[in-house]
Structure formats: structure tokens, C-alpha cells
Design an enzyme around this catalytic site. Sequence first.
Site, PDB file in Angstrom:
ATOM      1  CD  GLU A  44      -2.873  -1.589   1.986  1.00  0.00           C
ATOM      2  OE1 GLU A  44      -2.801  -0.987   3.067  1.00  0.00           O
ATOM      3  OE2 GLU A  44      -3.538  -2.636   1.824  1.00  0.00           O
TER       4      GLU A  44
ATOM      5  CG  ASP B 163      -4.056  -5.903  13.593  1.00  0.00           C
ATOM      6  OD1 ASP B 163      -4.547  -6.073  14.695  1.00  0.00           O
ATOM      7  OD2 ASP B 163      -2.867  -5.530  13.423  1.00  0.00           O
ATOM      8  CG  PHE B 164      -4.464  -4.589   7.694  1.00  0.00           C
ATOM      9  CD1 PHE B 164      -5.277  -4.280   8.781  1.00  0.00           C
ATOM     10  CD2 PHE B 164      -3.585  -3.617   7.238  1.00  0.00           C
ATOM     11  CE1 PHE B 164      -5.205  -3.028   9.401  1.00  0.00           C
ATOM     12  CE2 PHE B 164      -3.510  -2.369   7.845  1.00  0.00           C
ATOM     13  CZ  PHE B 164      -4.318  -2.074   8.931  1.00  0.00           C
ATOM     14  CB  ILE B 165      -3.164 -11.645   7.540  1.00  0.00           C
ATOM     15  CG1 ILE B 165      -3.482 -12.145   8.936  1.00  0.00           C
ATOM     16  CG2 ILE B 165      -1.765 -11.075   7.465  1.00  0.00           C
ATOM     17  CD1 ILE B 165      -2.495 -13.222   9.409  1.00  0.00           C
TER      18      ILE B 165
ATOM     19  CD  GLU C 170      -5.271  -4.740   3.248  1.00  0.00           C
ATOM     20  OE1 GLU C 170      -6.426  -4.785   2.772  1.00  0.00           O
ATOM     21  OE2 GLU C 170      -4.786  -3.709   3.744  1.00  0.00           O
TER      22      GLU C 170
ATOM     23  CG  HIS D 128      -4.199  -0.687  13.310  1.00  0.00           C
ATOM     24  ND1 HIS D 128      -5.551  -0.684  13.111  1.00  0.00           N
ATOM     25  CD2 HIS D 128      -3.665  -0.083  12.206  1.00  0.00           C
ATOM     26  CE1 HIS D 128      -5.825  -0.094  11.953  1.00  0.00           C
ATOM     27  NE2 HIS D 128      -4.702   0.268  11.384  1.00  0.00           N
TER      28      HIS D 128
END
Length: 822
Positions: A500, A556-558, A531, A598
Site C-alpha cells: 500500500e 491485523d489485515f491478514i 490486501e 492494529h
Amino acid sequence: MPKNQNISPEEIRKPQFIGFGKIPVNQYNKTIEEEKKIYTRDDFISIYNDMVVIREFETMLNLIKTTGEYSGIAYNHPGPAHLSIGQEASAVGMAFNLDTDDYIFGSHRSHGEIIAKGLSAIRHLDEDSLYTIMITYFGGMTLKVVEKDFHGDIKKLGMHFLLYGALSEIFARENGFNKGLGGSMHAFFTPFGIYPNNAIVGGSGDISVGAALYKKINRKPGVVICNIGDASMGCGPVWEGISFATMDQYRTLWEGEYNGGLPLIFNFMNNLYGMGGQTMGETMGYGILARIGAGVNPEMMHAERVDGYNPLAVIDAFRRKTEILKEKRGPVLLDTLTYRISGHSPSDASSYRSKEEIEAWQEADSILSFGKILIDSGIASQDELENITGETRELLSHILSLSIDDNISPPLNLDDDPDCIGRMMFSNNSADSMENRQPDVIIPLGDNPRIRSISNKGRFHLDKEGKPVSKARLFQLRDGIFEAIIDRFYKDPTLAAWGEENRDWGGAFAVYRGLTEALPYHRLFNSPISEGAIVGTAIGYGMCGGRVIAEIMYCDFIGRAGDEIFNQLPKWQAMSGNLIRMPVVIRVSVGSKYGAQHSQDWSSLTAHIPGLKVVFPATPYDAKGLMNAALQGTDPVIFFESQRIYDVGEMFHQGGVPEGYYEIPFGEPDIKRQGSDITILTIGATLYQAIKASEILEEKYSISAEIIDARTLVPFNYKPVIESVRKTGRIVLTSDATSRGSFLKEMAQTITELAFDELDAPPVVVGSRNWITPAYEMEKYFFPQPDWIIDAIHEKIMPLQGHSVKHDFTSERQIDLNKKGI
Ligand SMILES: Cc1ncc(C[n+]2csc(CCOP(=O)(O)OP(=O)(O)O)c2C)c(N)n1
Ligand SMILES: [Mg+2]
């Protein structure tokens, strides 16, 4: 150079309207006489033949599933068979003009596409190349079966090979195209340009974009076709893939020959249903699927609906659309209208549609109609067409009897080789680069401003006088990762990185600062906030032969890339029979200070999935050596980095972080502090809490702790840990992951099993609390602290003289908390 695309308020605030052009719907209107000028008689016959072969192949499977036999040959196939009876014209039309440089990706319903593309590839290849492909594939074991007693030419042999390889794969035989590890929903054969088919609806939606990126970035010939169903338009990876594929930057920022759109067609095989849900009129709102293209970009993705019941209309559309791709004006969206006469699967009672509807489509059947056109226009006789059907039936009976014969086509022998599937999860290769050519770079490595500033930094945390080096002058963990990555960018021309904030910003946590100056856009670029597609495109790029680093800004974005990380990335090497390579490194930054969404360490989730290598360095020396190893390998690696320690210097490796290249092998834990009374095994940043705990233990209680840094979660060598426990008889395990179900628990259980006799007390896990991660101000109540480790030792392992506990680690409390689910 940072980009310079100023956005002026004056311009952008001007009133205007967005106009949409017209999207063609079923506009093909050529007569057969016109088509006769384009196609030879052989072409027409081939089109008919290929549709018949697909129809008969699937009719055979349907009969086997529903009646247990075909042409008097009995067989029980317990696995899936998602048939595409009715859709043959759309598959044959799609594949007709493609050659082996053109890649197709598909879905759970792709038998027809495999056969169509395979037959087309056989026709396009010269005999020598075709034979070489067949004789070299798995050492010729598949070919050997069909070659025995075969009479005919190489092309015909190719057809036998294709049908036998595909059917044996569906029946999970070792001679199948993927050693029986792909099966009906995933079968593929890359030498013919047939890339993975995906049992996860929409799974190919972003992977195929990565394949198109591979072709573009590495200037490879050919186009990529993403064959997916109409209902997959409801899936996140498809939308993310479309966003990724239509970014403006390909035209605004990528330079020279890299400028221009992706060579990709999203081809929706629109059979109007997703299992029992009717996409037009019930589960989607697009009415006509091609409409979606209108909103995506000014070119409206060159969207079009084409009548997929007419093979000539589909061929015509693909010919026109691949021209657009060659002019670098892609990607394209095609809505290929078709109909699945068969059920979703053989057990489907079709209760969601009327008999009249099915009969109407049967009446319009593409094979019958095309056959009639051939006869009416004098291209073929009824007898000729009947012969094709008769010969196909005979051939399929022959192929079926070969595929089901346990002596000729046995499955993998897991009795004699119980680990063979396990071994196929990884390639365990070592490769400096994935291709031999000069990498595209902007400046010589030595001119890089970051490299220059690093060269003045202290590579150990103490200077020559033993005084701590200031933060500004310290070679930090982020520098270690950077050095490994930039080195590889200058070694491997295929290496590309995206995420990103990868360009200009310098990576979310400044790991990439210095890369923008060094690399052209096509090797380092900012992606959409997608993602799933960040990982999915990396998978497609990797499986086609490129090395790639994709970045997930926070662990946390996985969750957003769940399917890609859990279902795609780890599986394709084994599902290919270990032919595909997956040189994909996913950098995952583990946060702190930013609260519940996060600041979570989810390394355990990835370590749970077979097929991923999982690394979590905690020192600059390890970070550089492990990143070098990750980038030298050809396996998927999840590379965790803790934001707490990006700025630490090297405290453990004497001499500091070497300037040159070195690798740290995966799987080897490292003793960071020698000790004799208790072992503390750490994962990630908690190493530093364990060091503080060990200093307190030494000073206050004269206890000498040995600290082992796991460094890698998968693979992991338990021997050094067992050796340590043999000496100390006690072990605490600690990391920042919430303790329930964590990898620490897995390790504790394994150590108990392997070293039960050496232990004076059970292994004790000190993880984070089973809560949401609170704000920074409360983090010390959440993440393991040095005094937690000491209290846990006192209460669970050995009483420490004169110690009074602050934190309750008793068994009673453990039971109570578990009872409450916290
Ligand atoms: C992510 C996911 N959700 C659900 C399923 C179960 N499933 C298999 S096929 C299918 C319908 C897919 O429809 P479409 O994409 O139109 O393809 P078609 O089956 O019509 O060829 C569903 C829901 C799945 N395999 N994957
Ligand atoms: Mg469908």
C-alpha cells in the site's frame, strides 16, 4: 524521484457529468459465408470436434457418478465432478486462437476449459515441441501409458495424453497432471498454458492479475484469461483483482515499454446461476454482467456480452479483445453468456429452475446448432459428424479403462512413502535469481542515498569503547531487512515488490526508504488498498516464475487476505505435484500502540497452515540473514516483523551485522543467552522482555536463564531446545500472541512430548491476555512483561526465595479464566 501528478482543486472541483458509452450485447452477426473466408474446413471441424470431446468427457463422468458405469466399464468415483455440459462452445471459442504462451486460469467447473485449451495447444505446437513436453513431464510417466500400443501421429498422441492426464488427475492417480493432488476442481497443465483452476469461487480473480503482471513486468509473450463464473462477481477477490488490474499508474506512471494496460481478460463464463442462486434477477443487481465494466474505468474495460452458445461468436470476440491487449489497452471484461444444462454437480436435482427452461436451452444446444450449420453450409456431412462422436466415445472408453486400472494408473503410494505429499509442500530450492538477465535499476547500488547513510552506521549496539551507539547512528533492524531486499533487487531481474505505501512513502515503516530512488515503477509500486489482491497477485506472479515481495501493513489485515494466505499461497506447490514454484515473500508488520485492530500478532494462524514457511526475527542480524534466505528460496514465506523493534540495534551477534551477504537457515533457533537453571523460549519481540527477566532472575534470585530465540516457527528444529531443557529441566515460552491456541501452546505440547523425562515441571506459556489489544497506555497489562515471566516461574515451575507475586498465574485462575472464555 517521487511522482509529480498535482491534483488541482480548481480543475477537480469543476462541474461535469460522467458519460457512459454503449456496451455491446450479443452483437455478433456474421454469416457462415463470411466466416468461411476466415476459417478453413479443418478449423470448422476442429471446433466441432473439440466441443464433442468435452461433451463426451463430461457425459462419461456424469454417467460414472450417477450410474457407476460408462460404455460397460464400471467405476466408482467418490470425488467431485462439476460438469459444464451446455457450456462447450464458450470454452472452445475462448481457447481456439490461444497458444501455449497464453495462460488460462479457471474455476471448479473447468474440465471443458482444460480440454479446449489443451486441444488448441496441441494444434498450435509443432510435433517436436509437443513430444518434448510429453516426454519430459514427470519423466514421461504419463506419456508412457498412452504411448504403449499407440498407432497414429504425434498430435493424436497428444490428444490421448491430454485426456488421460486430465482424467487420471480427476481420479487422483499418480499419472495425473498433478500426481492426483489437484483433482477435478484444480487440475491444470502449465506446459499447455493451462494454469490452476480454483475450487474457491472467485479465487482466480486476483491470481490471474498477478500472472498478467508477470507477463508485463518481465516482457513475456502471451495474454492471460481469467475464466470465472458469473456468481463470482459477488466475491471480494474478483473486485480487488479488477481494481488492481485497472490502476491508472500502468498508463500514467509506468515508463517506456512498460507503459500500458495489462494483457488480461476477465472472462465470466456466465451460465446465469451460482449453484441454486440466479445471478440475473435474484442474487446480483447487474442485470447484464457486462455492465460492471462501465463503472471501473473510462474504457469501461472494453466490456461486452457475447453469445457463448455460438463458438464463432466467442472466437470472434476473443480475437478482437486480444488485439486490444496487444495494443496495451487491457484489461478487458467479457460476459460470455452460456448455460449449464447439467446440474451444479451430479447430485443436483435442479429444484431452483424449471424443466421448461432446461429444455429450451437443450433445444438451442450449441453442438447441435453448430453441427447443423456445418451440414447446411456444406462444410461437413452428417456421417462425418457422427464419426467424430463415435471415435470420441471409443477413445474415451480406452482412456477410462487406462485411468481406472490400478496397475497402470495407481495412486501415489503412501504406504511405501508416507511423507511424499508432505515433501511436495515445499521446493526447498536455492536460487540467486529466477531468470538470467540484467535487472532494471535506475542507479548503481553504491549511489543509493540510503546505502550511503547506512555505511556510516554502527553495526553493533555498542561502539569500540563499549558505549551505546545513538539511535540516529545505529544500524537498525529495518536496515537489515532493507539491505537484504535491495541486494536481491540488483541480483534477480524478476524481483518486484508491491503494497500500500511501497513507493515514495518508503514502505509503511520506512523499511523501503531508498528503494524508490533505485527502482522503476514496474519493480516497486503502490497498490490499491486490497490486501486480498496484494497477496493474490503475488501468488500469480510467483507461480508464473517471478520472485515477489508483497507487504501487509499490519498483521491485523491478514484477515482481509484470508483466502489468499490460507488457501492459495500454501497449496499450489503441492497441488501441482511439486512442479510449480512459489518464490513469494509476504512481509507482515506486527503492530503496537494502535489498539484492538492494529496490534495483534497472528503468526500462529499462519503457522497452523501446512505449506507456509513462517519467520519472525527479533534482531538486525537475524532479520537480514533470514530475509536473505527467504529471497534465495522458492517457497512461500510469511515474514513477520514487529513494529516495536524496527529501530533496535544488534546486541547479540559479536562483530555486529556483517556488510556482506549471508543467510540464516530457516528452522534453527538461536541461543541468545547462555544459562543453566531455566530455559526461556521466545518468538519475536518478546525476546527483549525475556532478556530483562533473565537479568532480574540473575540479580535477585541467582537463577541463570538460557534464552532461545525461535526465529522461525515453520520449519522448526526442536533439538537445540531439548538440549537446553536437558540441562535446565525447566522451560517458559513467551511471545506477543494471545496465548489461547497460540504457537507457544503447540511448542509447549511438543516439548512435553519430546522431553517429558527431562522436565522437572510442565512447560509454562506466558503469552498475551486473551483480550482485545488495548490502547498503548494499557498495553503493559496485555503484552507479556518481565515480571509476568518471573511470577509464572515462581508459581508454576519453582518457588523463588523471597519473591512476592504481582500477577496471578495459579492453576485455579487459569481454570477460572478458561471457564469464562477469557
Ligand atoms: C468461496 C466459496 N464459496 C462457496 C463455494 C461453494 N460453491 C461452489 S460453486 C458455487 C457457485 C459458483 O457460481 P459461479 O461462480 O457462477 O460458477 P458456476 O458454478 O456457475 O460455474 C458455490 C457457491 C465455494 N466453492 N467457494
Ligand atoms: Mg454461474
